[in-house]
Design an enzyme around this catalytic site. Sequence first.
Site, PDB file in Angstrom:
ATOM      1  N   ALA A  67      -1.526   0.714   7.170  1.00 40.98           N
ATOM      2  CA  ALA A  67      -1.959   0.517   5.792  1.00 40.98           C
ATOM      3  C   ALA A  67      -3.210   1.344   5.561  1.00 40.98           C
ATOM      4  CB  ALA A  67      -2.251  -0.961   5.525  1.00 40.98           C
ATOM      5  N   ASP A  68      -3.442   1.680   4.308  1.00 42.00           N
ATOM      6  CA  ASP A  68      -4.676   2.346   3.942  1.00 42.00           C
ATOM      7  C   ASP A  68      -5.081   1.880   2.557  1.00 42.00           C
ATOM      8  OD1 ASP A  68      -6.332   4.766   5.227  1.00 42.00           O
ATOM      9  OD2 ASP A  68      -6.548   4.760   3.055  1.00 42.00           O
ATOM     10  N   THR A  69      -6.372   1.699   2.360  1.00 37.77           N
ATOM     11  CA  THR A  69      -6.900   1.205   1.092  1.00 37.77           C
ATOM     12  C   THR A  69      -7.811   2.258   0.471  1.00 37.77           C
ATOM     13  OG1 THR A  69      -6.780  -1.072   1.894  1.00 37.77           O
ATOM     14  CG2 THR A  69      -8.233  -0.651   0.011  1.00 37.77           C
TER      15      THR A  69
END
Length: 187
Positions: A67-69
């Site tokens: 995941a990446d935000t």
Amino acid sequence: MGGRESPLILASRSPRRKALLEALGYPLRVVFPEGEEEDLDLPPKALAQALARRKGEGVEGDWVLAADTVVDLEGKVLGKPQDPEENRLFLRLLSGRAHLVHTALYLRTPHDVVEEVHTARVRFRSLSEEEIAWYVGSGEGLDKAGGYGAQGLGMALLEGVEGDFYTVVGLPVSRVFALLWERGFRP
């Protein structure tokens, strides 16, 4: 194929993502992906997806989650601040305004690959210079996109969140759980 036969491999350096998945009881192995923080010239939502994909594709395994935000202030990416001064600048920019937080998922299973981007809208209170100095002095925002953590001391900065709170934290937990459950991977 069940969750207990093989662990879920989390391709992330985020202690928050690890803690959220462990809280659900998943057998977990953390692998730090290489080169995950490289800048790409993409709009914020596409950047989140590209970075999540890069992390996930860089790790071996049958069940891989990455995941990446990305914090998106009117189309401008606010990444992790380089130092306290940049953290202060980010908080001044966010003060009294709304912004978007995009968290992208990359899930690879033995049968398919799922890529999604989830977005929440966050409103900051108007912050005084003293409040900004207090938060920057805590150091909490230095390893977080946008320079704040909604789940920590940063909760004092927020006026509201529209959408999934855990998207802001860095992992839309309910959606990840559903995706894994649908594919037979149980905690």
